[in-house]
Write a protein that holds these residues in place. Structure first.
Motif, PDB file in Angstrom:
ATOM      1  N   GLY A  15      -6.421 -28.567 -32.105  1.00 13.47           N
ATOM      2  CA  GLY A  15      -5.397 -27.721 -32.684  1.00 13.47           C
ATOM      3  C   GLY A  15      -4.036 -28.349 -32.437  1.00 13.47           C
ATOM      4  N   TYR A  16      -3.035 -27.799 -33.091  1.00 19.20           N
ATOM      5  CA  TYR A  16      -1.684 -28.334 -32.948  1.00 19.20           C
ATOM      6  C   TYR A  16      -1.234 -28.310 -31.485  1.00 19.20           C
ATOM      7  N   GLU A  17      -1.419 -27.179 -30.830  1.00 17.83           N
ATOM      8  CA  GLU A  17      -0.926 -27.045 -29.450  1.00 17.83           C
ATOM      9  C   GLU A  17      -1.575 -28.055 -28.509  1.00 17.83           C
ATOM     10  N   GLU A  18      -2.881 -28.238 -28.646  1.00 14.47           N
ATOM     11  CA  GLU A  18      -3.572 -29.193 -27.772  1.00 14.47           C
ATOM     12  C   GLU A  18      -3.121 -30.621 -28.066  1.00 14.47           C
ATOM     13  N   ALA A  19      -2.996 -30.964 -29.344  1.00 11.46           N
ATOM     14  CA  ALA A  19      -2.546 -32.312 -29.704  1.00 11.46           C
ATOM     15  C   ALA A  19      -1.134 -32.552 -29.186  1.00 11.46           C
ATOM     16  N   TYR A  20      -0.264 -31.554 -29.353  1.00 11.56           N
ATOM     17  CA  TYR A  20       1.120 -31.681 -28.899  1.00 11.56           C
ATOM     18  C   TYR A  20       1.194 -31.805 -27.375  1.00 11.56           C
ATOM     19  N   THR A  21       0.376 -31.030 -26.677  1.00 14.14           N
ATOM     20  CA  THR A  21       0.351 -31.093 -25.213  1.00 14.14           C
ATOM     21  C   THR A  21      -0.115 -32.465 -24.739  1.00 14.14           C
ATOM     22  N   ARG A  22      -1.152 -32.991 -25.382  1.00 11.53           N
ATOM     23  CA  ARG A  22      -1.635 -34.324 -25.008  1.00 11.53           C
ATOM     24  C   ARG A  22      -0.584 -35.393 -25.303  1.00 11.53           C
ATOM     25  N   LEU A  23       0.108 -35.233 -26.413  1.00  8.47           N
ATOM     26  CA  LEU A  23       1.173 -36.173 -26.766  1.00  8.47           C
ATOM     27  C   LEU A  23       2.291 -36.116 -25.724  1.00  8.47           C
ATOM     28  N   GLN A  24       2.668 -34.918 -25.311  1.00 13.15           N
ATOM     29  CA  GLN A  24       3.703 -34.772 -24.282  1.00 13.15           C
ATOM     30  C   GLN A  24       3.274 -35.429 -22.974  1.00 13.15           C
ATOM     31  N   ARG A  25       1.990 -35.304 -22.636  1.00 15.05           N
ATOM     32  CA  ARG A  25       1.478 -35.898 -21.399  1.00 15.05           C
ATOM     33  C   ARG A  25       1.581 -37.425 -21.459  1.00 15.05           C
ATOM     34  N   ILE A  26       1.251 -37.998 -22.614  1.00 13.58           N
ATOM     35  CA  ILE A  26       1.345 -39.459 -22.766  1.00 13.58           C
ATOM     36  C   ILE A  26       2.798 -39.906 -22.614  1.00 13.58           C
ATOM     37  N   VAL A  27       3.712 -39.200 -23.271  1.00 14.93           N
ATOM     38  CA  VAL A  27       5.135 -39.545 -23.181  1.00 14.93           C
ATOM     39  C   VAL A  27       5.623 -39.438 -21.739  1.00 14.93           C
ATOM     40  N   ALA A  28       5.244 -38.362 -21.060  1.00  9.17           N
ATOM     41  CA  ALA A  28       5.654 -38.179 -19.666  1.00  9.17           C
ATOM     42  C   ALA A  28       5.107 -39.306 -18.786  1.00  9.17           C
ATOM     43  N   ASP A  29       3.856 -39.684 -19.017  1.00 10.03           N
ATOM     44  CA  ASP A  29       3.262 -40.783 -18.245  1.00 10.03           C
ATOM     45  C   ASP A  29       4.005 -42.089 -18.492  1.00 10.03           C
ATOM     46  N   MET A  30       4.398 -42.324 -19.740  1.00 15.00           N
ATOM     47  CA  MET A  30       5.146 -43.547 -20.061  1.00 15.00           C
ATOM     48  C   MET A  30       6.519 -43.527 -19.395  1.00 15.00           C
ATOM     49  N   GLU A  31       7.178 -42.395 -19.480  1.00 13.96           N
ATOM     50  CA  GLU A  31       8.521 -42.297 -18.898  1.00 13.96           C
ATOM     51  C   GLU A  31       8.505 -42.434 -17.381  1.00 13.96           C
ATOM     52  N   SER A  32       7.442 -41.964 -16.757  1.00 16.95           N
ATOM     53  CA  SER A  32       7.356 -42.059 -15.299  1.00 16.95           C
ATOM     54  C   SER A  32       6.616 -43.317 -14.862  1.00 16.95           C
ATOM     55  N   GLU A  33       6.337 -44.175 -15.826  1.00 16.89           N
ATOM     56  CA  GLU A  33       5.660 -45.450 -15.576  1.00 16.89           C
ATOM     57  C   GLU A  33       4.290 -45.253 -14.944  1.00 16.89           C
ATOM     58  N   GLN A  34       3.588 -44.175 -15.349  1.00 19.00           N
ATOM     59  CA  GLN A  34       2.244 -43.891 -14.850  1.00 19.00           C
ATOM     60  C   GLN A  34       1.174 -44.661 -15.615  1.00 19.00           C
ATOM     61  N   ILE A  35       1.540 -45.264 -16.743  1.00 25.43           N
ATOM     62  CA  ILE A  35       0.580 -45.997 -17.564  1.00 25.43           C
ATOM     63  C   ILE A  35       0.719 -47.490 -17.255  1.00 25.43           C
ATOM     64  N   THR A  36      -0.425 -48.091 -16.966  1.00 29.32           N
ATOM     65  CA  THR A  36      -0.406 -49.529 -16.690  1.00 29.32           C
ATOM     66  C   THR A  36      -0.301 -50.294 -18.007  1.00 29.32           C
ATOM     67  N   VAL A  37       0.033 -51.555 -17.901  1.00 30.63           N
ATOM     68  CA  VAL A  37       0.107 -52.405 -19.086  1.00 30.63           C
ATOM     69  C   VAL A  37      -1.245 -52.445 -19.785  1.00 30.63           C
ATOM     70  N   ASP A  38      -2.307 -52.430 -19.016  1.00 28.95           N
ATOM     71  CA  ASP A  38      -3.652 -52.453 -19.578  1.00 28.95           C
ATOM     72  C   ASP A  38      -3.958 -51.188 -20.391  1.00 28.95           C
ATOM     73  N   GLU A  39      -3.394 -50.057 -20.019  1.00 24.62           N
ATOM     74  CA  GLU A  39      -3.637 -48.790 -20.706  1.00 24.62           C
ATOM     75  C   GLU A  39      -2.677 -48.546 -21.869  1.00 24.62           C
ATOM     76  N   LEU A  40      -1.580 -49.267 -21.896  1.00 24.97           N
ATOM     77  CA  LEU A  40      -0.504 -48.990 -22.837  1.00 24.97           C
ATOM     78  C   LEU A  40      -0.954 -49.004 -24.295  1.00 24.97           C
ATOM     79  N   SER A  41      -1.683 -50.009 -24.712  1.00 29.16           N
ATOM     80  CA  SER A  41      -2.119 -50.119 -26.101  1.00 29.16           C
ATOM     81  C   SER A  41      -2.990 -48.933 -26.503  1.00 29.16           C
ATOM     82  N   ALA A  42      -3.947 -48.579 -25.670  1.00 28.74           N
ATOM     83  CA  ALA A  42      -4.841 -47.453 -25.973  1.00 28.74           C
ATOM     84  C   ALA A  42      -4.056 -46.148 -26.035  1.00 28.74           C
ATOM     85  N   LYS A  43      -3.121 -45.961 -25.126  1.00 22.80           N
ATOM     86  CA  LYS A  43      -2.326 -44.734 -25.115  1.00 22.80           C
ATOM     87  C   LYS A  43      -1.412 -44.652 -26.342  1.00 22.80           C
TER      88      LYS A  43
END
Length: 75
Positions: A15-43
């Motif tokens: 649903g929209y809310e779940e997709a949006y929440t997951r998108l926000q989580r990815i953005v937050a992880d990127m901003e806090s540098e929680q995503i490794t270079v290896d994960e970046l492409s998949a994310k």
């Protein structure tokens, strides 16, 4: 374990809310540098798919609202 199940869910079923929440989580992880270079492409690929889902659902909702409003005007 629940995270893996959530990630494995067919993205078209989201649903929209779940997709949006997951998108926000990815953005937050990127901003806090929680995503490794290896994960970046998949994310980033997941984020693009989530954006497409959100956009599609918003456009569908807009069309539905416009249809309802036109129906109200005809009455």
């Amino acid at each position: 374990m629940a995270k893996k199940k959530e990630e494995g869910k067919n993205q078209q079923e989201l649903g929209y809310e779940e997709a949006y929440t997951r998108l926000q989580r990815i953005v937050a992880d990127m901003e806090s540098e929680q995503i490794t270079v290896d994960e970046l492409s998949a994310k980033l690929q997941e984020a693009v798919k989530l954006l497409a889902i959100c956009k599609h659902k918003l456009f569908d909702t807009e069309k539905e609202v416009q249809s309802i409003l036109k129906g109200m005007e005809a009455e």
